[in-house]
Design a protein around this motif. Sequence first.
Motif, PDB file in Angstrom:
ATOM      1  N   LYS A  90       0.861  -1.193   0.000  1.00  0.00           N
ATOM      2  CA  LYS A  90       0.000   0.000   0.000  1.00  0.00           C
ATOM      3  C   LYS A  90       0.892   1.235   0.000  1.00  0.00           C
ATOM      4  N   LYS A  91       0.456   2.248  -0.727  1.00  0.00           N
ATOM      5  CA  LYS A  91       1.225   3.493  -0.825  1.00  0.00           C
ATOM      6  C   LYS A  91       0.310   4.705  -0.715  1.00  0.00           C
ATOM      7  N   ILE A  92       0.949   5.847  -0.452  1.00  0.00           N
ATOM      8  CA  ILE A  92       0.279   7.151  -0.459  1.00  0.00           C
ATOM      9  C   ILE A  92       1.078   8.052  -1.399  1.00  0.00           C
ATOM     10  N   PHE A  93       0.362   8.773  -2.250  1.00  0.00           N
ATOM     11  CA  PHE A  93       0.971   9.776  -3.126  1.00  0.00           C
ATOM     12  C   PHE A  93       0.416  11.139  -2.735  1.00  0.00           C
ATOM     13  N   TYR A  94       1.308  12.128  -2.685  1.00  0.00           N
ATOM     14  CA  TYR A  94       0.911  13.462  -2.252  1.00  0.00           C
ATOM     15  C   TYR A  94       1.603  14.504  -3.129  1.00  0.00           C
TER      16      TYR A  94
ATOM     17  N   ILE B 252       3.357  21.627 -10.163  1.00  0.00           N
ATOM     18  CA  ILE B 252       3.692  20.679  -9.099  1.00  0.00           C
ATOM     19  C   ILE B 252       5.207  20.645  -8.938  1.00  0.00           C
ATOM     20  N   PHE B 253       5.684  20.794  -7.701  1.00  0.00           N
ATOM     21  CA  PHE B 253       7.117  20.733  -7.400  1.00  0.00           C
ATOM     22  C   PHE B 253       7.596  19.277  -7.368  1.00  0.00           C
ATOM     23  N   GLY B 254       6.771  18.429  -6.747  1.00  0.00           N
ATOM     24  CA  GLY B 254       7.107  17.016  -6.629  1.00  0.00           C
ATOM     25  C   GLY B 254       5.902  16.221  -6.164  1.00  0.00           C
ATOM     26  N   ILE B 255       6.026  14.913  -6.250  1.00  0.00           N
ATOM     27  CA  ILE B 255       4.965  14.026  -5.787  1.00  0.00           C
ATOM     28  C   ILE B 255       5.585  13.074  -4.769  1.00  0.00           C
ATOM     29  N   ALA B 256       5.356  13.364  -3.500  1.00  0.00           N
ATOM     30  CA  ALA B 256       5.894  12.521  -2.434  1.00  0.00           C
ATOM     31  C   ALA B 256       5.232  11.148  -2.511  1.00  0.00           C
ATOM     32  N   GLU B 257       6.064  10.129  -2.368  1.00  0.00           N
ATOM     33  CA  GLU B 257       5.598   8.742  -2.433  1.00  0.00           C
ATOM     34  C   GLU B 257       5.977   8.060  -1.118  1.00  0.00           C
ATOM     35  N   TYR B 258       4.975   7.528  -0.438  1.00  0.00           N
ATOM     36  CA  TYR B 258       5.173   6.885   0.858  1.00  0.00           C
ATOM     37  C   TYR B 258       4.678   5.444   0.808  1.00  0.00           C
ATOM     38  N   GLY B 259       5.344   4.572   1.550  1.00  0.00           N
ATOM     39  CA  GLY B 259       4.847   3.232   1.768  1.00  0.00           C
ATOM     40  C   GLY B 259       4.106   3.181   3.090  1.00  0.00           C
ATOM     41  N   ILE B 260       3.022   2.442   3.125  1.00  0.00           N
ATOM     42  CA  ILE B 260       2.269   2.252   4.363  1.00  0.00           C
ATOM     43  C   ILE B 260       2.790   0.969   5.012  1.00  0.00           C
TER      44      ILE B 260
ATOM     45  N   ILE C  36      -3.486  10.452  -1.929  1.00  0.00           N
ATOM     46  CA  ILE C  36      -4.094   9.335  -2.660  1.00  0.00           C
ATOM     47  C   ILE C  36      -3.545   8.030  -2.099  1.00  0.00           C
ATOM     48  N   ILE C  37      -4.415   7.199  -1.546  1.00  0.00           N
ATOM     49  CA  ILE C  37      -4.039   5.897  -1.007  1.00  0.00           C
ATOM     50  C   ILE C  37      -4.244   4.847  -2.094  1.00  0.00           C
ATOM     51  N   THR C  38      -3.225   3.995  -2.295  1.00  0.00           N
ATOM     52  CA  THR C  38      -3.277   3.006  -3.364  1.00  0.00           C
ATOM     53  C   THR C  38      -2.835   1.629  -2.861  1.00  0.00           C
TER      54      THR C  38
END
Length: 191
Positions: A122-126, A157-165, A185-187
């Motif tokens: 699962k990931k989150i994009f911001y 957009i400056f960037g799209i932070a990508e996180y792992g849950i 955005i949760i994916t």
Amino acid sequence: MQAWQFKLIKALAFIHKMDGLSDGDFRDYYEKQHAPLASSLLSLEGYERNYVNSELNPLYKSLGSISIFKYQSMESLDVVGKQMSSNAGDILRNDEIKFMNVLKNYFVLTQSDQLTEMEFNKKIFYSARDMENLNLLDSYDGIKKISDNLVIEPNEIFGIAEYGITKEASLDTLEHLTQEHPQAIITSCVF
């Protein structure tokens, strides 16, 4: 998993579902038909699909996937660009119209330092308009930053932070995060 020890070029493709197509039907077609077809026709160095659940992401009901294409260099990206300009690209575009709302699709080309080699289900994009907002979710427990995905070409957009849950993330934390930052955005991820 391929270890990326340097800056990556990543194309983040925001792929929208064809009108009337459910999240499940979109994912099934993408995984069973389109992704294998793309993998057989293109020289992809890294390819993942991050599926959007429209119920968890009410601001993004038509968004089906944030697909990530990873390249070691601009030359690698150029190879795929040439393949997309050939018969292989025609075959893929003809398949896309069977499940995508192609007119809504867009991609963002980024340069990325991979901050972890971990893979996440699962990931989150911001999306962030400046450096400060790029780190806005860093303080939440149970999520780990994967990459800042800094936009290469001028964009709002400056960037799209990508996180792992991580497994340590609580439902309360994720609910709090989405209430405070509804544009997150949760994916669910498929490699």
